[in-house]
Design a protein around this motif. Structure first.
Motif, PDB file in Angstrom:
ATOM      1  N   PRO A  79       0.816  -1.225   0.000  1.00  0.00           N
ATOM      2  CA  PRO A  79       0.000   0.000   0.000  1.00  0.00           C
ATOM      3  C   PRO A  79       0.852   1.279   0.000  1.00  0.00           C
ATOM      4  O   PRO A  79       0.575   2.202  -0.766  1.00  0.00           O
ATOM      5  CB  PRO A  79      -0.829  -0.111   1.279  1.00  0.00           C
ATOM      6  N   ALA A  80       1.894   1.322   0.814  1.00  0.00           N
ATOM      7  CA  ALA A  80       2.750   2.513   0.872  1.00  0.00           C
ATOM      8  C   ALA A  80       3.565   2.658  -0.410  1.00  0.00           C
ATOM      9  O   ALA A  80       3.775   3.771  -0.896  1.00  0.00           O
ATOM     10  CB  ALA A  80       3.664   2.451   2.093  1.00  0.00           C
ATOM     11  N   LEU A  81       4.034   1.549  -0.967  1.00  0.00           N
ATOM     12  CA  LEU A  81       4.773   1.585  -2.227  1.00  0.00           C
ATOM     13  C   LEU A  81       3.902   2.174  -3.340  1.00  0.00           C
ATOM     14  O   LEU A  81       4.330   3.068  -4.075  1.00  0.00           O
ATOM     15  CB  LEU A  81       5.222   0.172  -2.619  1.00  0.00           C
ATOM     16  N   GLN A  82       2.688   1.693  -3.449  1.00  0.00           N
ATOM     17  CA  GLN A  82       1.812   2.194  -4.508  1.00  0.00           C
ATOM     18  C   GLN A  82       1.387   3.638  -4.260  1.00  0.00           C
ATOM     19  O   GLN A  82       1.226   4.410  -5.215  1.00  0.00           O
ATOM     20  CB  GLN A  82       0.629   1.252  -4.689  1.00  0.00           C
ATOM     21  N   ARG A  83       1.235   4.027  -3.010  1.00  0.00           N
ATOM     22  CA  ARG A  83       0.937   5.434  -2.697  1.00  0.00           C
ATOM     23  C   ARG A  83       2.125   6.305  -3.099  1.00  0.00           C
ATOM     24  O   ARG A  83       1.958   7.382  -3.697  1.00  0.00           O
ATOM     25  CB  ARG A  83       0.625   5.598  -1.211  1.00  0.00           C
TER      26      ARG A  83
END
Length: 129
Positions: A79-83
């Motif tokens: 989730p943080a990578l894609q954000r």
């Protein structure tokens, strides 16, 4: 590919179970050379504009991104990578360019983001809305 189950198509290579019983799903990526970057797959098929793993919905919790010669691995929270990609992707394309990989019947396109830059963006994406 038709033999792949839903988990593999969703990016799940491993299921990790901690001693406490909590489980995490992991997609594994392996590089055969020790590059100073992480190749973020923007398009899995450039011609068909099929989103790569950095911008498509994934069923996994983490990506284990390994560098085989150095026997090292970074664990990237999806989730943080894609954000971070949504926040910085266009800038990274401009700064670092793209790399094309010709496969049988399709070409994938990735962006080589320096590890330090990516890790900092992931940390910021975890704490800044």
């Amino acid at each position: 590919m038709s033999d792949d189950g839903w988990a593999q198509r969703g990016g799940i290579d491993r299921l990790l179970t901690l001693a406490c019983g909590r489980t995490f799903t992991v997609d594994e990526k392996i590089r055969t050379q020790d590059w100073p970057d992480v190749l973020l797959e923007r398009w899995s098929d450039e011609t068909r504009r099929s989103p790569g793993w950095v911008q498509k919905p994934l069923a996994c919790d983490f990506i284990a991104y390994a560098y085989a010669p150095a026997a090292t691995c970074v664990l990237l929270p999806v989730p943080a990578l894609q954000r971070a990609w949504r926040q910085h992707g266009r800038q990274w394309i401009g700064l670092y360019g793209t790399r094309r990989a010709a496969n049988q019947g399709y070409t994938s396109v990735s962006v080589p983001v320096p590890r330090g830059v990516l890790m900092q963006a992931i940390v910021e994406a975890m704490f800044v809305a």
